[in-house]
Design a protein around this motif. Structure first.
Motif, short mmCIF file in Angstrom:
data_model
loop_
_atom_site.label_atom_id
_atom_site.label_comp_id
_atom_site.label_asym_id
_atom_site.label_seq_id
_atom_site.Cartn_x
_atom_site.Cartn_y
_atom_site.Cartn_z
N THR A 88 0.85 -1.19 0.00
CA THR A 88 0.00 0.00 0.00
C THR A 88 0.89 1.24 0.00
OG1 THR A 88 -1.82 -1.10 1.15
CG2 THR A 88 -1.72 1.29 1.31
N ARG A 89 0.67 2.11 -1.00
CA ARG A 89 1.54 3.28 -1.11
C ARG A 89 0.93 4.28 -2.09
NH1 ARG A 89 3.48 -0.67 -4.45
NH2 ARG A 89 4.23 -0.06 -6.54
N ASP A 93 0.72 10.08 -8.82
CA ASP A 93 -0.68 10.46 -8.62
C ASP A 93 -1.60 9.25 -8.51
OD1 ASP A 93 -0.05 13.16 -8.69
OD2 ASP A 93 -0.25 13.28 -10.86
N LEU A 94 -1.02 8.11 -8.20
CA LEU A 94 -1.79 6.87 -8.11
C LEU A 94 -1.70 6.29 -6.70
CD1 LEU A 94 -3.39 4.58 -9.58
CD2 LEU A 94 -1.15 3.50 -9.98
N ILE A 95 -2.86 5.99 -6.11
CA ILE A 95 -2.91 5.31 -4.82
C ILE A 95 -3.03 3.81 -5.07
CG2 ILE A 95 -4.24 4.95 -2.71
CD1 ILE A 95 -5.14 7.84 -2.88
N ILE A 96 -2.11 3.07 -4.50
CA ILE A 96 -2.13 1.61 -4.64
C ILE A 96 -2.57 1.02 -3.30
CG2 ILE A 96 -0.78 -0.47 -5.11
CD1 ILE A 96 1.09 1.24 -6.79
N LEU A 97 -3.71 0.37 -3.32
CA LEU A 97 -4.25 -0.29 -2.13
C LEU A 97 -3.86 -1.76 -2.18
CD1 LEU A 97 -7.82 1.31 -2.10
CD2 LEU A 97 -5.84 1.98 -0.72
N GLY A 98 -2.88 -2.13 -1.36
CA GLY A 98 -2.38 -3.49 -1.39
C GLY A 98 -2.46 -4.17 -0.05
N ARG A 127 -7.36 3.70 3.38
CA ARG A 127 -8.29 4.57 2.66
C ARG A 127 -8.68 5.77 3.53
NH1 ARG A 127 -10.74 -0.39 1.56
NH2 ARG A 127 -12.67 0.14 2.63
N TYR A 128 -8.83 5.51 4.83
CA TYR A 128 -9.13 6.64 5.71
C TYR A 128 -7.97 7.62 5.75
CZ TYR A 128 -9.66 9.49 9.81
OH TYR A 128 -9.71 10.56 10.65
N GLU A 211 1.15 7.54 5.91
CA GLU A 211 0.35 7.50 4.69
C GLU A 211 -0.30 8.85 4.42
OE1 GLU A 211 0.33 5.01 2.63
OE2 GLU A 211 1.55 3.79 3.96
N CYS A 212 -0.72 9.53 5.50
CA CYS A 212 -1.38 10.83 5.36
C CYS A 212 -0.42 11.87 4.85
CB CYS A 212 -1.96 11.26 6.71
SG CYS A 212 -2.68 12.93 6.71
#
Length: 213
Positions: A88-89, A93-98, A127-128, A211-212
């Motif tokens: 997850t990173r 400009d792309l969020i990768i939810l891993g 995601r939060y 992450e924020c």
């Protein structure tokens, strides 16, 4: 609620579509997710912009929930992909939810009775965190736009004062401008989700802070 946001795990939006016979039909899009923040920002996952606007109009604005709306609406779009094999990173400009983030106290952050979300439960904390960052960034952009317009409207004030010793504005107009300045200050420093204090959840979950930020 999830941390400091109103979490809507499943958001379904009906979109009008035209059938072959010319009649309007309601077509249901794939469900998404939303986080609503006290600073007036809403972050949607898996929902198109038009559908998000329709949702806000129907659920929030028509019911009088929105208070003190920003003068200018700001919109930020970021693409995301879900891939359990990835870390997850944020990549460009792309969020990768891993992979799920290693939380220190998941029982304190996650609701005791977790509804089935429209997106994977394992990446809910991530995601939060990204939603919190996007909400703050968008709110700051809206305030910056308002400040720029304020400064543009007051650009002749210094020249008028130096040339005539008078502001060139009536008493009522001056008081209005002072009130607008106070509103900017309130939104920056006094809102529950301001730009000077770190969200409380990050004190216990430092991995979300990374992450924020």
């Amino acid at each position: 609620m999830f941390a400091e946001a109103l979490w809507l795990p499943v958001v379904r939006v009906q979109a009008a579509s035209k059938a072959q016979d010319g009649d309007q039909r309601d077509a249901e899009h794939e469900p998404g997710e939303a986080f609503l923040f006290e600073n007036g920002c809403a972050v949607f996952w898996g929902i198109e912009e038009d559908d998000a606007r329709r949702f806000l109009d129907n659920l929030v604005r028509k019911n009088g929930v929105e208070i003190g709306r920003y003068a200018e609406e700001e919109i930020e779009e970021v693409e995301f992909v879900a891939d359990a094999s990835e870390k997850t990173r944020l990549q460009g400009d792309l969020i990768i939810l891993g992979e799920s983030l290693p939380l220190s106290n998941p029982e304190e952050l996650l609701p005791s009775s977790l509804p089935t979300p429209s997106l994977p439960e394992t990446t809910l904390p991530a995601r939060y965190a990204y939603s919190e960052a996007l909400a703050r960034s968008t709110a700051l952009s809206a305030i910056e736009t308002g400040v720029e317009e304020f400064l543009s409207g007051a650009s002749r004030l210094p020249e008028s004062l130096s040339a005539t010793g008078k502001p060139g504005l009536g008493r009522t107009e001056i008081i209005k401008r002072m009130g607008l300045l106070l509103k900017f200050r309130q939104r920056i420093f006094l809102n529950p989700q301001n730009f000077t204090d770190m969200p409380e959840v990050y004190w216990s979950e430092a991995v979300l802070e990374s992450e924020c930020l």
